[in-house]
Design a protein around this motif. Structure first.
Motif, short mmCIF file in Angstrom:
data_model
loop_
_atom_site.label_atom_id
_atom_site.label_comp_id
_atom_site.label_asym_id
_atom_site.label_seq_id
_atom_site.Cartn_x
_atom_site.Cartn_y
_atom_site.Cartn_z
N ARG A 1 77.16 90.95 41.53
CA ARG A 1 76.69 91.12 42.81
C ARG A 1 75.93 92.75 42.24
N GLU A 2 76.87 93.62 41.73
CA GLU A 2 76.40 94.89 41.24
C GLU A 2 75.11 94.64 40.93
N SER A 3 75.16 93.69 39.19
CA SER A 3 73.88 94.39 38.53
C SER A 3 72.36 93.65 39.78
N GLU A 4 72.75 92.08 40.26
CA GLU A 4 72.01 92.14 41.22
C GLU A 4 71.35 93.20 42.60
N GLU A 5 72.03 93.55 42.77
CA GLU A 5 72.22 95.17 43.61
C GLU A 5 71.10 95.89 42.99
N ALA A 6 71.76 96.60 42.24
CA ALA A 6 70.91 97.09 41.00
C ALA A 6 69.34 97.07 40.61
N ALA A 7 69.50 95.71 40.27
CA ALA A 7 67.79 94.50 40.43
C ALA A 7 66.83 94.80 41.14
N GLU A 8 67.79 94.81 42.95
CA GLU A 8 67.07 94.60 43.25
C GLU A 8 66.04 96.58 43.50
N ASN A 9 67.36 97.38 43.34
CA ASN A 9 67.41 98.71 43.81
C ASN A 9 65.65 98.65 42.22
N LEU A 10 65.99 98.43 41.51
CA LEU A 10 64.78 99.41 40.55
C LEU A 10 63.58 98.33 41.10
N ILE A 11 63.45 97.06 41.15
CA ILE A 11 62.43 96.68 41.56
C ILE A 11 61.65 97.80 42.63
N GLU A 12 62.14 97.67 43.88
CA GLU A 12 61.77 98.46 44.78
C GLU A 12 61.28 99.85 43.88
N LYS A 13 62.43 100.76 43.06
CA LYS A 13 61.73 101.81 42.88
C LYS A 13 60.03 101.86 41.93
N VAL A 14 60.15 101.13 41.15
CA VAL A 14 58.53 100.41 40.68
C VAL A 14 57.69 100.15 41.65
N GLY A 15 57.77 99.79 42.55
CA GLY A 15 56.73 99.33 44.23
C GLY A 15 56.22 98.23 44.40
N LEU A 16 56.98 97.30 43.50
CA LEU A 16 57.20 96.09 43.59
C LEU A 16 58.57 95.06 44.29
N ASN A 17 58.68 94.40 44.67
CA ASN A 17 60.04 93.82 46.34
C ASN A 17 60.80 92.82 45.44
N PRO A 18 62.08 92.63 45.87
CA PRO A 18 63.09 91.87 45.59
C PRO A 18 62.37 90.66 46.18
N ASP A 19 61.73 90.23 46.32
CA ASP A 19 61.56 88.67 45.94
C ASP A 19 60.64 88.54 44.69
N HIS A 20 59.65 89.24 44.38
CA HIS A 20 59.69 88.89 43.15
C HIS A 20 60.57 88.94 42.16
N LEU A 21 62.25 88.79 41.58
CA LEU A 21 63.27 88.84 41.02
C LEU A 21 62.86 87.60 40.21
N LEU A 22 62.49 86.82 41.35
CA LEU A 22 62.90 85.62 41.07
C LEU A 22 61.76 84.55 40.02
N ARG A 23 61.10 85.08 39.83
CA ARG A 23 59.60 84.95 39.55
C ARG A 23 59.68 84.92 38.39
N PHE A 24 58.47 84.62 37.44
CA PHE A 24 57.78 84.77 36.01
C PHE A 24 56.89 85.03 36.11
#
Lengths: 376, 349
Positions: free
Chosen positions: B133-156
């Motif tokens: 859970r911690e790693s997934e939260e961190a990933a969501e946090n980061l992806i927003e920092k670079v201007g993408l959104n958490p939906d993008h995390l599951l894409r290739f």
């Protein structure tokens, strides 16, 4: 200079592209690469065709030279070279047109030279492939060389015979193979010198791998010029080169412009190159020409929102300022946006933009724009 | 150049030579001197731009600094300690603090890995998280920092455009919360409109996290936008290092001045004669003796062909590697040779 002044007086069109639509058939569906391209190239000018990758710059160029890949289909349109529709030519007629009327130079010079034939042979092949057309030129190159050799010297019987022979050749007269070969070499060397290749005689014997990127690009330009084209298409010719070499090639093009009697379409993604070299520029976006104007006018007074965005997005080498970017990215042309193809990224889009494809209209003399904000 | 307070990274006399094997027995027949004695320092929180033409050793320099390849000679000092010979666990700990973004986001992302696993893998490798859970939260946090959104995390990766991919590469570099980022041509494969987005993103991340950048590019216009100081590289060596404005307004090394004036300016009302250097860059296998720029330098003298110039500070924090300290564009070689402006020649240090 004579070429220049004539260009200024008679600014008639060498090439007119009218409502050109090209689709690419792919497994995923039809990619609508060109969506009604309208383009005019005037005599003696350098026209910049500028846009981002995938906007259809190269497809436009390939359509003009008839080298579209197999899965491409010209859906509609006309490409008129001095009034003759290139799309209606047979394959053989098109080949001859490529040999003598339109030439194209591509981005990566390494790919477009034959690696197992030396540079000299590749140029002389062009010079001798349509003998009647080039015979005049071959002979005049031979005569020039002859006059250079005999200048101020008393003529020996052998030289006198050679001079008589050269003067007697007409476009239709037969020439011996050896003679053709010798004259073609002379002419090829003059083209290599024209593109400022150092030590042309040595380059003549060299193979492509022995040349640097800049020298290869010069060799290819020489091959294009050897065809004496009316229209030269230069597709991203400096993109693969380093800045200092790019500067050499741009400078060469500037100098050649005064010497050769051809219109040039310079295809590039680099607005700075356009600013440096071109007379007029056409901006392309997602398969459409969105704005056309004289270069000075385009940079001083851009009208289309895309052109404005593009100009604000380029980092400038002469000042430091906050860059503005265009939101989003270039659309997938499998499913192009309806209406104006720029509307999803356009900060000024309004309710009609997704519905109506804007035509290219002239808003002031010589300044055309395809945007509903300016009528249409 | 010595390490000073406030320097995050100091590189001293760094060399990276690649042996050239040849013959039947695979003996070393020559050396490709990709990086050949580079000294520089990067201050905390600044962007040092490294600019040079292809093949001048920019990328090798980056890889050597990050210890992705071993230097032949020289020292790398990071945050006060010598890290040149670190290995194993200590090197891993250092890697957390130094990260890299590569040029081509089409090649640097694994096509069979989702964005989330691309980011969480790094966390796992460095042992940064304890639970999923911690790693997934961190990933969501980061992806927003670079201007993408958490939906993008599951894409290739193939589902993204070039600019978006480069954002993902930036996010991956930020996973370990580094101090120092090497940006190796991060925008060269992008279109201008997208390039501006990435450059702006990098600038705002620098402000937010206090990052230090080594920004490598062949594009002088880009370097001018992003870097505080600029180092100009030619054939494996730095020929000039100064504040960016100085490099563009008063370049001192003849190569820098040629490079700066070879860049076309996007303004048709200011067309100038583009200064074109003659010839091409010599091969790093056969580096010319003396000053390595002498074969293309319009001002080269006999001395330049004989002696290697030292890197000297001609004004506060303005370093050049040239025998002469004069205003080159207005001078002619013949003047130098006749000794008319011998005042410009420096005594050897």
């Amino acid at each position: 200079m004579a070429v220049m002044s004539r260009a200024l007086v008679t600014k008639d069109a060498v090439l007119e592209v009218k409502d050109l639509r090209v689709d690419f058939h792919t497994y995923a569906g039809d990619v609508k690469a060109l969506n009604g391209v309208e383009l005019t190239v005037k005599r003696g000018e350098i026209l910049g065709l500028v846009g981002e990758s995938g906007c259809g710059k190269s497809v436009t160029a390939l359509s003009i030279v008839g080298l579209l890949p197999q899965n491409a289909e010209v859906v509609s349109g006309e490409i008129l070279l001095e009034g003759r529709d290139l799309l209606r030519l047979t394959k053989e007629e098109m080949r001859l047109a490529r040999l003598g009327e339109i030439a194209i130079v591509f981005q990566d010079p390494a790919t477009y030279l034959n690696p197992v034939i030396n540079i000299g042979a590749q140029i002389t092949e062009i010079l001798t492939s349509d003998r009647r057309r080039f015979q005049v030129e071959l002979v005049s190159a031979g005569l020039k060389d002859f006059e250079g050799r005999v200048q101020g010297k008393p003529l020996s019987p052998a030289l006198e015979k050679e001079g008589r022979r050269l003067r007697s050749i007409t476009p239709s007269s037969r020439m011996r193979r050896g003679e053709v070969k010798r004259l073609a070499k002379l002419l090829a060397l003059s083209y290599l010198r024209m593109v400022k290749l150092p030590d042309a005689a040595r380059v003549f014997k060299m193979y492509p791998f022995e040349l640097s990127g800049g020298m290869r690009q010069r060799a290819i330009i020489a091959m294009a010029l050897a065809r004496r084209p009316k229209l030269l298409l230069a597709d991203e010719i400096t993109t693969a080169l380093d800045v200092t070499v790019q500067a050499q090639i741009l400078r060469l093009l500037k100098e050649l412009k005064e010497k050769i009697d051809a219109s040039v379409v310079l295809i590039t993604h680099d607005l700075a190159v356009v600013a440096e070299l071109c007379d007029r520029a056409a901006v392309m976006y997602a398969g459409n020409i969105v704005e056309v104007a004289e270069v000075k006018e385009l940079f001083a007074n851009p009208l289309h929102p895309y052109t404005k965005g593009l100009l604000e997005a380029i980092p400038r080498p002469d000042s430091r300022s906050e860059l503005k970017s265009i939101a989003g990215s270039v659309p997938d042309l499998l499913f192009p946006p309806t209406g104006c193809r720029f509307h999803p990224r356009c900060p000024f889009a309004f309710d009609r933009c997704p519905k109506v494809a804007p035509p290219l209209v002239e808003v002031s003399p010589g300044h055309l724009v395809a945007c509903l904000l300016y009528g249409g | 150049m010595k390490g000073r307070d406030g320097d995050l990274l100091t590189v001293q006399d760094l060399h990276k030579w690649f042996p050239i094997k040849g013959g039947l027995l695979g003996k070393t027949v020559g050396q490709l001197r990709a990086v050949d004695g580079v000294s520089l320092s990067v201050m905390k929180g600044e962007t040092l731009g490294v600019v040079g033409e292809s093949g001048c050793g920019k990328t090798t320099l980056a890889k050597t600094i990050l210890k992705l390849i071993k230097p032949t000679k020289g020292k790398i000092i990071f945050d006060g300690s010598d890290v040149t010979d670190l290995s194993g666990r200590k090197a891993m700990r250092l890697r957390r603090r130094m990260q890299i973004v590569f040029q081509d986001p089409y090649a640097s992302l694994d096509p069979r890995q989702t964005v989330r696993s691309c980011l969480t893998e790094v966390m796992g490798v460095h042992g940064l998280v304890t639970s999923r859970r911690e790693s997934e939260e961190a990933a969501e946090n980061l992806i927003e920092k670079v201007g993408l959104n958490p939906d993008h995390l599951l894409r290739f990766p193939h589902e993204f455009s070039g600019g978006q991919r480069q954002r993902i590469a930036v996010a991956r570099a930020l996973v370990t919360n580094p101090d120092f980022l090497v940006l190796d041509e991060p925008t060269s494969s992008l279109d201008v409109s997208v390039q501006a987005q990435i450059l702006n993103l990098l600038k705002s991340l620098q402000r937010e996290f206090g990052l230090t950048y080594l920004f490598i590019s062949h594009n002088l216009a880009v370097i001018r936008q992003v870097s505080h100081r600029t180092a100009v590289m030619y054939l494996g060596r730095m020929v000039e290092i100064a504040e960016t404005e100085k490099i563009y307004s008063e370049p001192k090394h003849p190569y820098t001045s040629a490079l700066v004036s070879a860049v076309p300016i996007p303004d048709p009302s200011r067309r100038t004669e583009l200064a074109a250097l003659e010839g091409d860059v010599p091969s790093p296998v056969n580096i010319p003796p003396g000053c390595r720029f002498n074969t293309r330098c319009p001002y080269a003298t006999e001395k330049c062909r004989r002696e290697t110039p030292p890197l000297v500070e001609i004004a506060p924090s303005h370093w050049i590697e040239c025998h002469y300290d004069i205003d080159f564009p207005s001078m002619k070689r013949s003047d130098l040779e006749r000794g008319l402006i011998s005042g410009g020649e420096r005594a050897p240090e």
